[in-house]
Scaffold this motif. Structure first.
Motif, PDB file in Angstrom:
ATOM      1  N   VAL A  65       0.932  -1.236   0.096  1.00  0.00           N
ATOM      2  CA  VAL A  65       0.031  -0.174  -0.036  1.00  0.00           C
ATOM      3  C   VAL A  65       0.746   1.166   0.102  1.00  0.00           C
ATOM      4  O   VAL A  65       0.726   2.386  -0.581  1.00  0.00           O
ATOM      5  CB  VAL A  65      -0.808  -0.177   1.343  1.00  0.00           C
ATOM      6  N   LEU A  66       1.778   1.445   0.878  1.00  0.00           N
ATOM      7  CA  LEU A  66       2.751   2.584   0.911  1.00  0.00           C
ATOM      8  C   LEU A  66       4.097   2.152   0.766  1.00  0.00           C
ATOM      9  O   LEU A  66       4.558   0.822   1.311  1.00  0.00           O
ATOM     10  CB  LEU A  66       2.330   3.041   2.523  1.00  0.00           C
ATOM     11  N   PRO A  67       4.980   2.904   0.193  1.00  0.00           N
ATOM     12  CA  PRO A  67       6.361   2.701   0.205  1.00  0.00           C
ATOM     13  C   PRO A  67       7.136   2.727   1.395  1.00  0.00           C
ATOM     14  O   PRO A  67       6.426   3.264   2.363  1.00  0.00           O
ATOM     15  CB  PRO A  67       6.939   3.852  -0.797  1.00  0.00           C
ATOM     16  N   PRO A  68       8.103   1.730   1.510  1.00  0.00           N
ATOM     17  CA  PRO A  68       8.739   1.634   2.984  1.00  0.00           C
ATOM     18  C   PRO A  68       9.179   3.286   3.750  1.00  0.00           C
ATOM     19  O   PRO A  68       9.568   3.116   4.902  1.00  0.00           O
ATOM     20  CB  PRO A  68       9.783   0.579   2.712  1.00  0.00           C
ATOM     21  N   ASN A  69       9.678   4.077   2.689  1.00  0.00           N
ATOM     22  CA  ASN A  69       9.885   5.460   3.641  1.00  0.00           C
ATOM     23  C   ASN A  69       8.866   6.413   4.013  1.00  0.00           C
ATOM     24  O   ASN A  69       9.284   7.154   4.448  1.00  0.00           O
ATOM     25  CB  ASN A  69      10.963   6.112   2.506  1.00  0.00           C
ATOM     26  N   ASP A  70       7.795   5.707   3.756  1.00  0.00           N
ATOM     27  CA  ASP A  70       6.645   6.789   3.933  1.00  0.00           C
ATOM     28  C   ASP A  70       6.568   6.649   5.717  1.00  0.00           C
ATOM     29  O   ASP A  70       6.636   5.605   6.140  1.00  0.00           O
ATOM     30  CB  ASP A  70       5.261   6.213   3.315  1.00  0.00           C
ATOM     31  N   PHE A  71       6.049   7.711   6.212  1.00  0.00           N
ATOM     32  CA  PHE A  71       5.840   7.749   8.105  1.00  0.00           C
ATOM     33  C   PHE A  71       4.791   6.634   8.361  1.00  0.00           C
ATOM     34  O   PHE A  71       5.173   5.970   9.241  1.00  0.00           O
ATOM     35  CB  PHE A  71       5.425   9.137   8.102  1.00  0.00           C
ATOM     36  N   PHE A  72       3.702   6.349   7.631  1.00  0.00           N
ATOM     37  CA  PHE A  72       2.749   5.503   7.982  1.00  0.00           C
ATOM     38  C   PHE A  72       3.017   4.003   7.473  1.00  0.00           C
ATOM     39  O   PHE A  72       2.316   3.088   7.863  1.00  0.00           O
ATOM     40  CB  PHE A  72       1.446   6.091   7.681  1.00  0.00           C
ATOM     41  N   ALA A  73       4.109   3.859   6.895  1.00  0.00           N
ATOM     42  CA  ALA A  73       4.091   2.478   6.085  1.00  0.00           C
ATOM     43  C   ALA A  73       4.219   1.462   7.175  1.00  0.00           C
ATOM     44  O   ALA A  73       3.734   0.306   6.941  1.00  0.00           O
ATOM     45  CB  ALA A  73       5.326   2.441   5.139  1.00  0.00           C
ATOM     46  N   PRO A  74       5.044   1.582   8.393  1.00  0.00           N
ATOM     47  CA  PRO A  74       5.320   0.586   9.320  1.00  0.00           C
ATOM     48  C   PRO A  74       3.663   0.192   9.807  1.00  0.00           C
ATOM     49  O   PRO A  74       3.558  -1.124  10.194  1.00  0.00           O
ATOM     50  CB  PRO A  74       6.020   0.829  10.207  1.00  0.00           C
ATOM     51  N   LEU A  75       2.805   1.006  10.031  1.00  0.00           N
ATOM     52  CA  LEU A  75       1.791   0.836  10.390  1.00  0.00           C
ATOM     53  C   LEU A  75       0.706   0.294   9.449  1.00  0.00           C
ATOM     54  O   LEU A  75       0.068  -0.855   9.519  1.00  0.00           O
ATOM     55  CB  LEU A  75       1.108   2.118  11.045  1.00  0.00           C
ATOM     56  N   ILE A  76       0.479   0.859   8.248  1.00  0.00           N
ATOM     57  CA  ILE A  76      -0.466   0.536   7.376  1.00  0.00           C
ATOM     58  C   ILE A  76      -0.158  -0.706   6.751  1.00  0.00           C
ATOM     59  O   ILE A  76      -1.007  -1.518   6.373  1.00  0.00           O
ATOM     60  CB  ILE A  76      -0.727   1.510   6.505  1.00  0.00           C
ATOM     61  N   ASN A  77       1.366  -0.960   6.309  1.00  0.00           N
ATOM     62  CA  ASN A  77       1.566  -2.195   5.540  1.00  0.00           C
ATOM     63  C   ASN A  77       1.364  -3.505   6.379  1.00  0.00           C
ATOM     64  O   ASN A  77       1.196  -4.569   5.793  1.00  0.00           O
ATOM     65  CB  ASN A  77       2.811  -2.008   4.906  1.00  0.00           C
ATOM     66  N   ASN A  78       1.540  -3.135   7.803  1.00  0.00           N
ATOM     67  CA  ASN A  78       1.517  -4.590   8.610  1.00  0.00           C
ATOM     68  C   ASN A  78      -0.048  -4.576   9.166  1.00  0.00           C
ATOM     69  O   ASN A  78      -0.340  -5.590   9.564  1.00  0.00           O
ATOM     70  CB  ASN A  78       2.336  -4.308   9.827  1.00  0.00           C
ATOM     71  N   LEU A  79      -1.007  -3.702   8.919  1.00  0.00           N
ATOM     72  CA  LEU A  79      -2.426  -3.853   8.944  1.00  0.00           C
ATOM     73  C   LEU A  79      -2.825  -4.723   7.800  1.00  0.00           C
ATOM     74  O   LEU A  79      -4.106  -4.933   7.878  1.00  0.00           O
ATOM     75  CB  LEU A  79      -2.932  -2.600   9.232  1.00  0.00           C
ATOM     76  N   HIS A  80      -2.350  -4.909   6.719  1.00  0.00           N
ATOM     77  CA  HIS A  80      -2.730  -5.120   5.364  1.00  0.00           C
ATOM     78  C   HIS A  80      -2.531  -6.508   5.036  1.00  0.00           C
ATOM     79  O   HIS A  80      -1.076  -7.079   5.303  1.00  0.00           O
ATOM     80  CB  HIS A  80      -2.196  -4.007   4.385  1.00  0.00           C
ATOM     81  N   TYR A  81      -3.274  -7.428   4.659  1.00  0.00           N
ATOM     82  CA  TYR A  81      -3.082  -8.595   4.106  1.00  0.00           C
ATOM     83  C   TYR A  81      -2.702  -8.353   2.488  1.00  0.00           C
ATOM     84  O   TYR A  81      -3.655  -7.963   1.765  1.00  0.00           O
ATOM     85  CB  TYR A  81      -4.146  -9.658   4.341  1.00  0.00           C
ATOM     86  N   VAL A  82      -1.674  -8.918   2.082  1.00  0.00           N
ATOM     87  CA  VAL A  82      -1.087  -8.692   0.838  1.00  0.00           C
ATOM     88  C   VAL A  82      -1.769  -9.639   0.066  1.00  0.00           C
ATOM     89  O   VAL A  82      -2.193 -10.912   0.238  1.00  0.00           O
ATOM     90  CB  VAL A  82       0.451  -9.022   0.653  1.00  0.00           C
ATOM     91  N   THR A  83      -2.273  -9.187  -1.170  1.00  0.00           N
ATOM     92  CA  THR A  83      -3.144 -10.013  -2.149  1.00  0.00           C
ATOM     93  C   THR A  83      -2.169 -11.122  -2.630  1.00  0.00           C
ATOM     94  O   THR A  83      -0.885 -10.565  -3.124  1.00  0.00           O
ATOM     95  CB  THR A  83      -3.712  -9.209  -3.320  1.00  0.00           C
ATOM     96  N   THR A  84      -2.488 -12.367  -2.816  1.00  0.00           N
ATOM     97  CA  THR A  84      -1.494 -13.423  -3.167  1.00  0.00           C
ATOM     98  C   THR A  84      -1.312 -13.147  -4.521  1.00  0.00           C
ATOM     99  O   THR A  84      -2.294 -12.694  -5.444  1.00  0.00           O
ATOM    100  CB  THR A  84      -1.853 -14.769  -2.753  1.00  0.00           C
TER     101      THR A  84
END
Length: 578
Positions: A65-84
């Motif tokens: 969802v968000l690139p790793p350098n985005d401030f919210f990436a650690p929160l948003i990307n870990n709330l997210h189930y990656v589409t297989t």
């Protein structure tokens, strides 16, 4: 030029090979691939689109969802189930070794974008000099699958606000579950839903939902539903099936702004609140068989069990789900204010046609159009016949037909959308003339230029012997500049013009402005329209990193009003006005 193209393809190959080591997703696509993702579709000749490709390898690269350098990436990307990768690859209309036309790649992009957790999709085709085949790389971007979102809609004093929480793609495999709370004027609703799309990699899907309503602390509404379906999703699909069942019991209101609209009892001349207790049970099934791809016909039978009964109640009886004593009013008032009563078992037959195709927009404005647009002609027709021989009392034949035409012109800088529809119900004994006999015409124009979009709409609807449900459908088109519920016309004409500015891209947010003029005529017939000029300004926003939803906020001033009323002027909600 040939050397330049060869160098670009070689660079893409190196990038794609470097990315293939990842699992179901990458944190961020390389810059060149990100640029390729954002580029509008290339204009191709018919000969280029008809070029035959033999598919070699297929790679799927899905960006979080968000690139790793985005401030919210650690929160948003870990709330997210990656589409297989398997879920994305299952949407493709080809496999390794298939021979396809180049235009089928655009169809595949569209099928992938139809998945709930996918925000954007792009397919890159790279000729492989060694094998003589075309290697495919599918680039996708996830939208946030877990969500906690608030929203609202309002018009002319009426308002609804809510919050939703859930997951649209549990385990990255399209299981979904969610809960919601909604405040509509003075009542509250709590809902739950769950289901699964693409069961076992097929087109089958299942869903269930429940909602309960309250006024204060009193429970006065409940609704349940379940559906199993196999919808048409890809071109050339042969079979579609839908089976659904639902049940509703409780109180419903006709609103006037934020309050309850009143009717007049013709027997006494007294006013009464339009509070009615309803019970609706529906079981429906339909099978459609499809023939063709771009030029296509779909047809098939259906069955409907439908009971809809309601009656008006006194204000003190609105606080329970179960039955109470009905409010006695005249038959003339019931026919005007009460929803049509049904006790039907019916069979139906539907025929749908399509002549044309979906194409990618050349001048893509994401906050204006969030999917590829159709070019061509489509029709739909359905005949439904209810008969006492099927076990319930209703005896009628309902017909509906609609045709739409849409196309893009001037290198897709101009778009036309037009539609015409007719519905009518022919009762054997209840009415001497057709009930809810209505025509609808809707024509829309969009002109895309560098400094914005000019949009225009002409909507016309007129009917005869209309129930309150049919009149409310017309009234729903006349919201800007009107007190909600103040008009329930049997006929209406709406001419709209809008200027929509280019979107200003801020972090996480697209922001755009709108200026509009509406000329609205409403009345009991086309010969008795009352005209209302409405002018206004609005805003459009989109949280583009997370989804494709457009939020609309408009202020429209009805020039017929002696003074400006913010209550009547304010309108907000999801999507554009047209």
């Amino acid at each position: 030029m040939a050397l330049h193209k060869a160098g670009a393809l070689a660079a893409y190959c190196l990038l794609l090979n470097a990315c293939s080591q990842y699992g179901d997703s990458v944190d961020q696509l390389p810059e060149e691939l990100s640029k390729a993702m954002a580029m509008p579709a290339k204009k191709m000749s018919r000969a280029e689109l008809d070029e035959e490709l033999e598919i070699g390898t297929i790679e799927v690269l899905n960006e979080r969802v968000l690139p790793p350098n985005d401030f919210f990436a650690p929160l948003i990307n870990n709330l997210h189930y990656v589409t297989t990768r398997e879920t994305i690859a299952a949407e493709l209309n080809f496999k390794s070794g298939s021979k396809i036309r180049r235009w089928e790649l655009y169809d595949a992009e569209r099928y992938i974008r139809m998945l709930d957790p996918i925000k954007q999709a792009k397919i890159i085709a790279t000729p492989n000099q060694e094998t003589g085949k075309t290697d495919i790389t599918v680039l996708t971007q996830d939208r946030l699958s877990a969500y906690i979102r608030g929203g609202g809609a309002g018009s002319g004093g009426y308002s609804t606000f809510g919050i939703q929480a859930g997951e649209t793609s549990l385990f990255g495999r399209l299981y979904y579950a969610g809960a919601s709370y909604t405040r509509e004027n003075f009542r509250d609703f709590v809902g739950f839903s769950a289901g699964k799309q693409r069961i076992g990699g097929t087109r089958w899907q299942i869903g269930a939902s429940s909602v309960d309503g309250f006024v204060g602390s009193a429970h006065n509404y409940t609704g349940k539903g379940i559906s199993i379906s196999h919808p048409f999703l890809i071109d050339g699909q042969r079979h579609s099936f839908n089976l659904s069942a639902s049940y509703i019991q409780g109180i419903s209101y006709e609103y006037l702004g934020s309050g309850i609209r009143q009717g007049i009892d013709t027997a006494t001349g007294n006013a009464f609140d339009l509070i009615h207790r309803q019970r609706v049970e529906t079981i429906s099934a339909e099978y459609l068989y499809g023939i063709g791809k771009k030029h296509r016909v779909e047809f098939g039978p259906g069955f409907l069990h439908y009971i809809s009964k309601d009656y008006f109640v006194r204000p003190q009886d609105q606080f329970t789900v179960g039955d109470t004593e009905p409010l006695v009013i005249s038959e003339r008032s019931r026919n005007f204010y009460q929803y049509e009563q049904y006790a039907s078992r019916a069979v139906s037959f539907a025929v749908n046609t399509r002549f044309g195709d979906f194409v990618p927009m050349m001048n893509f404005r994401r906050y204006l159009f969030t999917e590829d647009q159709f070019e061509g002609f489509r029709t739909s027709a359905r005949v439904t016949h209810a008969d006492p021989a099927f076990g319930l009392e209703d005896h009628y034949t309902r017909t509906s037909a609609a045709a739409t035409y849409s196309d893009n012109y001037l290198q897709k800088s101009f778009r036309l959308e037009a539609g015409l529809g007719r519905t009518a119900t022919f009762w054997r004994q209840r009415y001497a003339i057709p009930r809810d006999d209505a025509w609808n015409l809707d024509v829309r124009f969009f002109y895309f230029v560098r400094y914005g979009t000019f949009a225009a709409r002409q909507y016309i609807s007129w009917g005869n012997n209309m129930s309150i449900g049919a009149r409310n459908q017309i009234a729903a088109e006349f919201t800007r500049g009107f007190l909600y519920g103040s008009v329930t016309p049997s006929a209406g004409v709406l001419s709209s013009m809008e200027y929509r500015s280019p979107a200003w891209k801020l972090p996480y947010l697209l922001l755009a402005g709108v200026a509009f003029f509406d000329y609205a005529g409403v009345g009991a017939s086309m010969q008795a329209l009352q005209w209302n000029p409405i002018v206004g300004l609005g805003l459009r926003t989109m949280l583009y990193e997370f989804d494709n939803n457009v939020f609309r906020f408009d202020i429209g001033y009805n020039l017929n009003e002696p003074e400006f009323s913010l209550l009547n002027a304010l309108q907000f909600g999801m999507s554009h006005s047209f």
